[in-house]
Design a protein around this motif. Sequence first.
Motif, PDB file in Angstrom:
ATOM      1  N   THR A 101       2.196   8.048 -12.800  1.00 54.31           N
ATOM      2  CA  THR A 101       0.762   7.971 -12.580  1.00 54.31           C
ATOM      3  C   THR A 101       0.373   6.688 -11.844  1.00 54.31           C
ATOM      4  O   THR A 101      -0.789   6.385 -11.695  1.00 54.31           O
ATOM      5  CB  THR A 101      -0.017   8.047 -13.908  1.00 54.31           C
ATOM      6  N   LYS A 108      -4.406   8.008  -7.632  1.00 52.06           N
ATOM      7  CA  LYS A 108      -3.674   7.208  -8.610  1.00 52.06           C
ATOM      8  C   LYS A 108      -3.984   5.724  -8.452  1.00 52.06           C
ATOM      9  O   LYS A 108      -3.933   4.962  -9.406  1.00 52.06           O
ATOM     10  CB  LYS A 108      -2.171   7.474  -8.492  1.00 52.06           C
ATOM     11  N   LYS A 109      -4.290   5.329  -7.221  1.00 53.02           N
ATOM     12  CA  LYS A 109      -4.634   3.934  -6.967  1.00 53.02           C
ATOM     13  C   LYS A 109      -5.959   3.557  -7.628  1.00 53.02           C
ATOM     14  O   LYS A 109      -6.198   2.416  -7.960  1.00 53.02           O
ATOM     15  CB  LYS A 109      -4.738   3.724  -5.450  1.00 53.02           C
ATOM     16  N   THR A 155      10.330  -2.527  -5.117  1.00 53.04           N
ATOM     17  CA  THR A 155       9.841  -3.004  -6.416  1.00 53.04           C
ATOM     18  C   THR A 155      10.568  -2.295  -7.554  1.00 53.04           C
ATOM     19  O   THR A 155      10.993  -2.922  -8.533  1.00 53.04           O
ATOM     20  CB  THR A 155       8.326  -2.733  -6.553  1.00 53.04           C
ATOM     21  N   ILE A 181       3.505  -2.364  -7.810  1.00 49.13           N
ATOM     22  CA  ILE A 181       3.665  -0.936  -7.589  1.00 49.13           C
ATOM     23  C   ILE A 181       2.314  -0.255  -7.328  1.00 49.13           C
ATOM     24  O   ILE A 181       2.243   0.768  -6.667  1.00 49.13           O
ATOM     25  CB  ILE A 181       4.413  -0.323  -8.790  1.00 49.13           C
ATOM     26  N   GLN A 182       1.255  -0.859  -7.843  1.00 50.77           N
ATOM     27  CA  GLN A 182      -0.077  -0.294  -7.594  1.00 50.77           C
ATOM     28  C   GLN A 182      -0.668  -0.806  -6.286  1.00 50.77           C
ATOM     29  O   GLN A 182      -1.807  -0.503  -5.958  1.00 50.77           O
ATOM     30  CB  GLN A 182      -1.034  -0.631  -8.747  1.00 50.77           C
ATOM     31  N   ALA A 184       0.547   4.464  -8.213  1.00 44.03           N
ATOM     32  CA  ALA A 184       0.323   4.914  -6.839  1.00 44.03           C
ATOM     33  C   ALA A 184       1.625   5.007  -6.038  1.00 44.03           C
ATOM     34  O   ALA A 184       1.782   4.354  -5.002  1.00 44.03           O
ATOM     35  CB  ALA A 184      -0.665   3.989  -6.147  1.00 44.03           C
ATOM     36  N   GLU A 190      -1.828  10.202  -4.308  1.00 44.31           N
ATOM     37  CA  GLU A 190      -1.556   8.769  -4.202  1.00 44.31           C
ATOM     38  C   GLU A 190      -2.843   7.943  -4.122  1.00 44.31           C
ATOM     39  O   GLU A 190      -2.944   6.867  -4.684  1.00 44.31           O
ATOM     40  CB  GLU A 190      -0.694   8.465  -2.980  1.00 44.31           C
TER      41      GLU A 190
END
Lengths: 241, 309
Positions: free
Chosen positions: A88, B74-75, A6, B102-103, A90, B71
Amino acid sequence: MNSIWTIAKRELASYFDSLTAYIIIILFLGLTGFFTWVWPSNVFFRGQADLNIFFEVIYICLLFFIPAITMRTIAEEKGSGTLELLSTKAISDWQIVIGKYLSSLLLIAIAFACTIPYYITISKLGNADHGAIIGAYVGLLLYTSAFVSLGIFASSITSNQIVGFLLALTFLLVFAFIFGFLGSSIPGTIGETLYFMSARTHYDSISRGLIDSRDILYFGGLTFLGLLFSQAMLAKRNWKD
Amino acid sequence: MAIKVDNLTKYYGDQKAVDNISFQIKTGEVVGFLGPNGAGKSTTMKVITCYMASSSGKVLLDDIDAEQSPELIKKKIGYLPENNPLYMDMAVIDYLKFCAEIQGVPKNEITGRIKEMIELCGLNIEKHKKIRQLSKGYRQRVGLAQAMIHDPEVLILDEPTTGLDPNQIIEIRKLIKELGKEKTVILSSHILSEVEATCDRILIINKGRIVADGTAEELRKQAQGQELINVQIEGKGNKDDMKKALLGLASVETVLDLDGKENYFQVQSKPDLTSKKDVFDLCVKNKWYLLELASKETKLEDVFREVTN
């Protein structure tokens, strides 16, 4: 893996959305094409069906193209504050660094792909040594991979893109010329070590069509170190005092 | 998702930006960080969002340690950093897609989420424009949209309304209030009325410490202490007599002259007493007209000034 792709995709898209990618590819083809086909010591003048001149020119061109491509990768994000946004999300710092590295490598690989007509032309003109040419392309990719990684590291040190460019240029010049020069002028183990550190040594041996594990290890190792240091520069904000 | 911050300290070099802060935020609470510039609001947020590690102390989100598993944390967090950094050369819709991917939003949900965010943040007309071309207010909406794209349980918004015009501020506040019904929200601001309008609870931070904590109402009461009322009287007798009579009341501590109107006083009651009724009775007894009897409301501004000076 998905996140890496991505990030790489976004970077590539931004190269192609702005004129950057096209300018780089056109300049790249223009410069290498000029020296390969037009310049007095061109292919016809030499009368040999090889691309030695092309690979020689590319070796020098990349020293400037790679810093120009990598200088913004991390420095720009640092400068504009988007790094905070990205960090910040994920994803890990490794994923950010590898994504950036892949995008720059891919952009240059696309530029390389555009030179395939040179190869086709040469093989029509005479008896080309296919092994040597393919080896040289592989060597070129390995060399690019290592230098892009160093360029990303240079960019991760600063938030100023110009500093990022100059630092990268310095790193590349050191690995491309200075180590080789010192290696051949200093005797003994130090000289040999420096000579081994020179990218030129390994690039030349691969370009001859000899793929040696030591050369692959050298470029692979340099790539890894560059990425490791870039990641460390990003992770620095997490260091305890 | 509940947030627990335990003895958080953060140094920048030798400078202590956050000094041993501890607080807890319940699920579904909207909390405002209030404080002067450089108080440590943003730094606290940066630690909670895993942008940087603390020098010491812990941040827990529902028992998940932020430093151990960033991680995962942050999600679950949506973050709008200060100054709202964005990729200026991307189109709004591409940018939101990038953020969703990206999330880790599942592929088949991405289009739906983007649509929802565009609707929620009122970005429909601007969705194909490059972010560079948007006005500040619309960029702020894009910032909010990217923070919420993965439907996080916690929203952390660093000065979400800076640079917006009054209408936009009202809209964004409404949006935050709406979101606060389901999500845990932390926002920072140095605009008092904003925090008062949107937050269930206020933390006032100064020089890296929490100096006040409570609802706007509680903070006001805390700062107010003794009751203050403004009194204007009309009738026979001169000003000094009136003042004397007021001072004679059992519940009154001090009486000050106020300018601007005739026979206008500020009356401070004794601790824990109210003097309004006594003042009224006094006027009736002396056949004075009571033109004004108003308790002086302590403004949040006063609270703020008191605890941060």
